[in-house]
Design a protein around this motif. Structure first.
Motif, PDB file in Angstrom:
ATOM      1  N   ASN A  53       4.126  -3.475   9.979  1.00 35.11           N
ATOM      2  CA  ASN A  53       3.078  -3.787  10.943  1.00 35.11           C
ATOM      3  C   ASN A  53       1.774  -3.962  10.183  1.00 35.11           C
ATOM      4  OD1 ASN A  53       4.852  -3.326  13.156  1.00 35.11           O
ATOM      5  ND2 ASN A  53       4.518  -1.144  12.923  1.00 35.11           N
ATOM      6  N   TYR A  54       0.800  -4.566  10.833  1.00 31.44           N
ATOM      7  CA  TYR A  54      -0.543  -4.678  10.258  1.00 31.44           C
ATOM      8  C   TYR A  54      -1.550  -4.566  11.387  1.00 31.44           C
ATOM      9  CZ  TYR A  54      -0.115  -9.546  11.804  1.00 31.44           C
ATOM     10  OH  TYR A  54       0.083 -10.676  12.551  1.00 31.44           O
ATOM     11  N   PRO A  55      -2.796  -4.181  11.086  1.00 28.01           N
ATOM     12  CA  PRO A  55      -3.799  -4.014  12.143  1.00 28.01           C
ATOM     13  C   PRO A  55      -4.048  -5.325  12.883  1.00 28.01           C
ATOM     14  CG  PRO A  55      -4.566  -3.054  10.084  1.00 28.01           C
ATOM     15  CD  PRO A  55      -3.321  -3.811   9.766  1.00 28.01           C
ATOM     16  N   ALA A  56      -4.257  -5.229  14.186  1.00 28.10           N
ATOM     17  CA  ALA A  56      -4.497  -6.410  15.015  1.00 28.10           C
ATOM     18  C   ALA A  56      -5.741  -7.174  14.581  1.00 28.10           C
ATOM     19  CB  ALA A  56      -4.616  -6.001  16.481  1.00 28.10           C
ATOM     20  N   ASP A  57      -6.698  -6.483  13.969  1.00 24.85           N
ATOM     21  CA  ASP A  57      -7.936  -7.159  13.562  1.00 24.85           C
ATOM     22  C   ASP A  57      -7.954  -7.550  12.085  1.00 24.85           C
ATOM     23  OD1 ASP A  57      -8.101  -4.593  12.585  1.00 24.85           O
ATOM     24  OD2 ASP A  57     -10.148  -4.245  13.262  1.00 24.85           O
ATOM     25  N   ALA A  58      -6.798  -7.488  11.416  1.00 23.90           N
ATOM     26  CA  ALA A  58      -6.727  -7.849   9.994  1.00 23.90           C
ATOM     27  C   ALA A  58      -6.926  -9.343   9.823  1.00 23.90           C
ATOM     28  CB  ALA A  58      -5.383  -7.432   9.410  1.00 23.90           C
ATOM     29  N   LYS A  59      -7.604  -9.732   8.739  1.00 30.59           N
ATOM     30  CA  LYS A  59      -7.741 -11.150   8.428  1.00 30.59           C
ATOM     31  C   LYS A  59      -6.390 -11.639   7.922  1.00 30.59           C
ATOM     32  CE  LYS A  59     -12.613 -11.394   7.414  1.00 30.59           C
ATOM     33  NZ  LYS A  59     -13.631 -11.826   6.457  1.00 30.59           N
ATOM     34  N   LEU A  98       2.999   6.343   5.949  1.00 34.38           N
ATOM     35  CA  LEU A  98       2.926   4.974   6.472  1.00 34.38           C
ATOM     36  C   LEU A  98       3.419   4.917   7.919  1.00 34.38           C
ATOM     37  CD1 LEU A  98       4.167   2.880   3.410  1.00 34.38           C
ATOM     38  CD2 LEU A  98       1.846   2.980   4.336  1.00 34.38           C
ATOM     39  N   GLU A  99       4.435   5.728   8.230  1.00 36.12           N
ATOM     40  CA  GLU A  99       4.932   5.780   9.611  1.00 36.12           C
ATOM     41  C   GLU A  99       3.897   6.384  10.555  1.00 36.12           C
ATOM     42  OE1 GLU A  99       9.555   6.403  10.115  1.00 36.12           O
ATOM     43  OE2 GLU A  99       8.767   7.758   8.573  1.00 36.12           O
ATOM     44  N   SER A 100       3.227   7.440  10.112  1.00 32.28           N
ATOM     45  CA  SER A 100       2.281   8.134  10.989  1.00 32.28           C
ATOM     46  C   SER A 100       1.075   7.264  11.341  1.00 32.28           C
ATOM     47  CB  SER A 100       1.825   9.458  10.383  1.00 32.28           C
ATOM     48  OG  SER A 100       0.992   9.222   9.271  1.00 32.28           O
ATOM     49  N   CYS A 101       0.699   6.352  10.457  1.00 34.90           N
ATOM     50  CA  CYS A 101      -0.419   5.454  10.799  1.00 34.90           C
ATOM     51  C   CYS A 101       0.093   4.119  11.338  1.00 34.90           C
ATOM     52  CB  CYS A 101      -1.382   5.274   9.631  1.00 34.90           C
ATOM     53  SG  CYS A 101      -0.669   4.488   8.214  1.00 34.90           S
ATOM     54  N   LYS A 102       1.394   4.047  11.638  1.00 34.38           N
ATOM     55  CA  LYS A 102       2.050   2.916  12.292  1.00 34.38           C
ATOM     56  C   LYS A 102       2.079   1.627  11.473  1.00 34.38           C
ATOM     57  CE  LYS A 102       1.052   4.657  16.826  1.00 34.38           C
ATOM     58  NZ  LYS A 102       1.618   5.402  17.541  1.00 34.38           N
ATOM     59  N   LEU A 103       1.971   1.737  10.145  1.00 31.49           N
ATOM     60  CA  LEU A 103       2.080   0.547   9.307  1.00 31.49           C
ATOM     61  C   LEU A 103       3.535   0.140   9.087  1.00 31.49           C
ATOM     62  CD1 LEU A 103      -0.713   1.062   6.635  1.00 31.49           C
ATOM     63  CD2 LEU A 103      -0.599  -0.695   8.406  1.00 31.49           C
ATOM     64  N   ILE A 104       4.460   1.103   9.243  1.00 32.09           N
ATOM     65  CA  ILE A 104       5.884   0.778   9.173  1.00 32.09           C
ATOM     66  C   ILE A 104       6.619   1.485  10.302  1.00 32.09           C
ATOM     67  CG2 ILE A 104       5.873   0.457   6.657  1.00 32.09           C
ATOM     68  CD1 ILE A 104       7.446   3.137   6.451  1.00 32.09           C
ATOM     69  N   VAL A 105       7.789   0.941  10.632  1.00 26.43           N
ATOM     70  CA  VAL A 105       8.711   1.583  11.569  1.00 26.43           C
ATOM     71  C   VAL A 105      10.057   1.635  10.856  1.00 26.43           C
ATOM     72  CG1 VAL A 105       9.894   1.398  13.789  1.00 26.43           C
ATOM     73  CG2 VAL A 105       7.500   0.692  13.589  1.00 26.43           C
TER      74      VAL A 105
END
Length: 138
Positions: free
Chosen positions: A111-117, A89-96
């Motif tokens: 974190n969540y993707p900028a383009d997430a609904k 999860l850290e490597s894909c930047k979903l958590i810090v």
């Protein structure tokens, strides 16, 4: 043996953990393991508790604590497997995760993707899914 009931229209609602749709549809996250997706959902659930308890940074970021041991127990996985899942999860930047020191749990932010609904609550009973303008990126 445990007894189960059919889920019908008059069945009472059970408690559940939401799994964000972007974890299933985002092409950049297609290689994310199912354990990582479930762990993210567990962390998201914990974030709502942390928000309620006031674990919020001055910038509005929700800070949560979830030890590897607690996550391993919830996921029914070993500590080693769960550590790999956190790193995934850290490597894909979903958590810090920020280490707090010896014997103390890491502070986690989601974190969540900028383009997430994003579901935006417009009124108490009115929930409308919409795409928010791109928030501050990491």
């Amino acid at each position: 043996m445990k007894e189960f009931y059919k889920f019908k229209t008059d069945s009472p609602a059970t408690s559940y953990i939401p799994l964000p749709r972007f974890l299933l549809t985002d092409e950049t996250l297609k290689d994310l393991s199912n354990d990582a997706k479930v762990l993210y959902a567990l962390l998201l659930d914990r974030a709502s508790i942390s928000k309620f308890n006031g674990y919020v940074e001055p910038d509005g970021t929700i800070r949560l604590y979830f030890t590897v041991e607690s996550a391993a127990k919830k996921l029914h996985r070993s500590k080693q497997c769960t550590t790999r899942t956190f790193k995934e999860l850290e490597s894909c930047k979903l958590i810090v995760r920020k280490k707090q020191g010896l014997g103390r749990p890491a502070s986690i932010s989601l974190n969540y993707p900028a383009d997430a609904k994003i579901i935006v609550r417009h009124a108490e009973t009115d929930i409308v899914p919409e795409i928010r303008d791109k928030p501050e990126c990491i």
